[in-house]
Design a protein around this motif. Structure first.
Motif, PDB file in Angstrom:
ATOM      1  N   GLU A 138      54.364  56.378  53.829  1.00 12.95           N
ATOM      2  CA  GLU A 138      54.665  55.237  52.960  1.00 12.95           C
ATOM      3  C   GLU A 138      54.594  55.642  51.490  1.00 12.95           C
ATOM      4  OE1 GLU A 138      52.983  50.671  52.398  1.00 12.95           O
ATOM      5  OE2 GLU A 138      51.586  52.301  52.838  1.00 12.95           O
TER       6      GLU A 138
ATOM      7  N   LYS B 114      57.503  55.657  48.401  1.00  8.91           N
ATOM      8  CA  LYS B 114      57.322  54.925  47.149  1.00  8.91           C
ATOM      9  C   LYS B 114      57.439  55.856  45.945  1.00  8.91           C
ATOM     10  CE  LYS B 114      54.695  51.050  48.998  1.00  8.91           C
ATOM     11  NZ  LYS B 114      53.417  50.304  48.988  1.00  8.91           N
TER      12      LYS B 114
ATOM     13  N   CYS C  45      65.112  52.829  50.632  1.00  9.55           N
ATOM     14  CA  CYS C  45      64.546  51.515  50.982  1.00  9.55           C
ATOM     15  C   CYS C  45      64.718  51.209  52.466  1.00  9.55           C
ATOM     16  CB  CYS C  45      65.210  50.419  50.154  1.00  9.55           C
ATOM     17  SG  CYS C  45      64.741  50.383  48.407  1.00  9.55           S
TER      18      CYS C  45
ATOM     19  N   ALA D 116      61.861  50.495  55.200  1.00  4.77           N
ATOM     20  CA  ALA D 116      61.857  49.280  56.028  1.00  4.77           C
ATOM     21  C   ALA D 116      61.670  49.636  57.499  1.00  4.77           C
ATOM     22  CB  ALA D 116      63.164  48.506  55.835  1.00  4.77           C
TER      23      ALA D 116
ATOM     24  N   TYR E  45      58.054  50.274  58.131  1.00  3.09           N
ATOM     25  CA  TYR E  45      57.309  49.019  58.223  1.00  3.09           C
ATOM     26  C   TYR E  45      57.585  48.314  59.549  1.00  3.09           C
ATOM     27  CZ  TYR E  45      55.881  49.322  53.319  1.00  3.09           C
ATOM     28  OH  TYR E  45      55.318  49.706  52.136  1.00  3.09           O
TER      29      TYR E  45
ATOM     30  N   SER F  98      54.859  45.523  60.160  1.00  4.12           N
ATOM     31  CA  SER F  98      54.435  44.985  58.870  1.00  4.12           C
ATOM     32  C   SER F  98      55.445  43.971  58.361  1.00  4.12           C
ATOM     33  CB  SER F  98      54.302  46.117  57.839  1.00  4.12           C
ATOM     34  OG  SER F  98      54.181  45.602  56.524  1.00  4.12           O
TER      35      SER F  98
ATOM     36  N   ARG G 126      56.314  43.592  55.503  1.00  2.00           N
ATOM     37  CA  ARG G 126      57.036  44.186  54.379  1.00  2.00           C
ATOM     38  C   ARG G 126      58.408  44.729  54.799  1.00  2.00           C
ATOM     39  NH1 ARG G 126      54.154  47.263  49.730  1.00  2.00           N
ATOM     40  NH2 ARG G 126      55.793  46.082  48.662  1.00  2.00           N
ATOM     41  N   GLU G 127      58.656  44.803  56.119  1.00  2.00           N
ATOM     42  CA  GLU G 127      59.993  45.210  56.569  1.00  2.00           C
ATOM     43  C   GLU G 127      61.062  44.331  55.943  1.00  2.00           C
ATOM     44  OE1 GLU G 127      62.958  45.092  60.419  1.00  2.00           O
ATOM     45  OE2 GLU G 127      60.819  44.708  60.742  1.00  2.00           O
ATOM     46  N   GLU G 128      60.886  43.019  56.008  1.00  2.00           N
ATOM     47  CA  GLU G 128      61.889  42.092  55.474  1.00  2.00           C
ATOM     48  C   GLU G 128      62.085  42.294  53.974  1.00  2.00           C
ATOM     49  OE1 GLU G 128      62.635  37.281  55.043  1.00  2.00           O
ATOM     50  OE2 GLU G 128      61.517  38.047  56.773  1.00  2.00           O
ATOM     51  N   GLU G 129      60.997  42.508  53.258  1.00  4.20           N
ATOM     52  CA  GLU G 129      61.078  42.744  51.812  1.00  4.20           C
ATOM     53  C   GLU G 129      61.980  43.936  51.513  1.00  4.20           C
ATOM     54  OE1 GLU G 129      58.088  44.263  48.214  1.00  4.20           O
ATOM     55  OE2 GLU G 129      57.262  43.608  50.138  1.00  4.20           O
ATOM     56  N   PHE G 130      61.812  45.019  52.254  1.00  3.66           N
ATOM     57  CA  PHE G 130      62.586  46.221  51.960  1.00  3.66           C
ATOM     58  C   PHE G 130      63.986  46.174  52.560  1.00  3.66           C
ATOM     59  CE2 PHE G 130      58.673  47.670  50.240  1.00  3.66           C
ATOM     60  CZ  PHE G 130      59.062  48.567  49.250  1.00  3.66           C
TER      61      PHE G 130
END
Length: 231
Positions: free
Chosen positions: A103, A107, A127, A131, A134, A139, A141-145
Motif C-alpha cells: 500500500e 502511495k 490507482c 483499488a 483494497y 477495505s 477504500r476500494e470504492e474511493e480509489f
C-alpha cells in the motif's frame, strides 16, 4: 509453495540518487490463475504480483513502475530530491512485502507521479491497482480509489495519446464502462460500453468485444431494475 520461492531479486540502480538496491519480482512461470475479474484484475493462487508492481528506492524514496523507473530527466530528479528525498526516512521494500508495505509503495508512486505531472492514464493505472489491493483486503477504500481511477481514465480518454501510456482506446473505453457499472452509474456504464463496441478497432480486440457486449447487457438489466425500483 512458500511465497519467497515464487520471487527473485532484481538488481536496480536509482536514477535519482544512484543507490544500488534489489527489489522482488514474481516468477511468472510459477503463477496459477484462480480468477479473472471484469475490470482486468487477475487473482492468482499463493501470491499477488501487484504487491511488487512498484519499485521503491530505499535511500531516497523514489517510487515508480518498472517501465517508468528510468524515465526521468535531471530537472525531474532535482525536483524529487527537494520534495521527497530530504524528507524520506530510509527503509527497505526489498523483501517479501506485507499489505501495508505494498500500500505504501503505491502511495509513494502516486505522490511521485503527481509531482512530475505524469499522464492521467499512468496515474489512473496506479490507482486501479491500489483499488485491487483494497478489494483483496476487503477495505472500503476500494470504492474511493475506483472513483479516482475513473476520473483519471475518463479524462485520459478525452485528452491524451493512450499508446504512449501502454493503453488503447478500446480497452480504456471498456474499463470506463466497467468502473462506472461497479460504482452504480449504470447509464454512464452503458454509454462507455457502447463507445468501446462502436470503436473502429473493436474487431481486433475480440475478447473485449465479447466482454463489452456481456457487460452492456448486464448494465442495461441493472439500470432497468433501478428505474423499476424508483417508480
Amino acid at each position: 509453495m512458500e511465497v519467497d520461492n515464487l520471487l527473485y531479486d532484481k538488481d536496480c540502480t536509482c536514477p535519482i540518487c544512484k543507490n544500488q538496491f534489489t527489489t522482488k519480482k514474481v516468477r511468472t512461470r510459477s503463477l496459477r490463475i484462480e480468477n479473472r475479474e471484469d475490470d482486468f484484475n487477475v487473482i492468482y493462487k499463493n501470491i499477488n504480483p501487484n504487491y511488487y508492481y512498484i519499485w521503491v528506492c530505499p535511500k531516497c524514496g523514489y517510487s515508480s513502475t518498472e517501465k517508468e523507473f528510468e524515465n526521468i530527466n535531471k530537472n525531474q530528479a532535482t525536483i524529487l530530491q527537494q520534495s521527497i528525498g530530504v524528507k524520506w526516512n530510509e527503509r527497505s521494500f526489498s523483501g517479501v512485502r506485507t499489505f501495508h508495505e505494498a500500500e505504501e509503495s503505491y502511495k509513494m508512486a502516486l505522490l511521485v507521479a503527481q509531482i512530475l505531472k505524469k499522464s492521467k492514464a499512468y496515474i489512473g493505472g496506479i490507482c486501479l491497482r491500489l483499488a485491487w489491493l483494497y478489494r483483496e483486503a476487503k477495505s472500503p477504500r476500494e470504492e474511493e480509489f475506483l472513483n479516482y481511477t475513473l476520473n483519471f481514465f475518463q479524462n485520459a480518454y478525452q485528452t491524451e495519446r493512450l499508446d504512449a501510456a501502454g493503453l488503447d482506446e478500446v480497452s480504456l473505453a471498456y474499463l470506463n464502462g466497467e468502473l462506472n457499472r461497479r460504482l452504480g452509474r449504470q447509464r454512464e456504464a452503458i454509454k462507455w460500453y457502447s463507445v468501446a463496441l462502436d470503436h473502429p478497432d473493436i474487431k481486433t480486440k475480440r475478447h473485449i468485444q465479447l466482454k463489452a457486449r456481456e457487460q452492456w447487457r448486464l448494465a442495461r438489466e441493472q439500470y432497468g431494475h433501478e428505474k423499476d425500483g424508483a417508480n
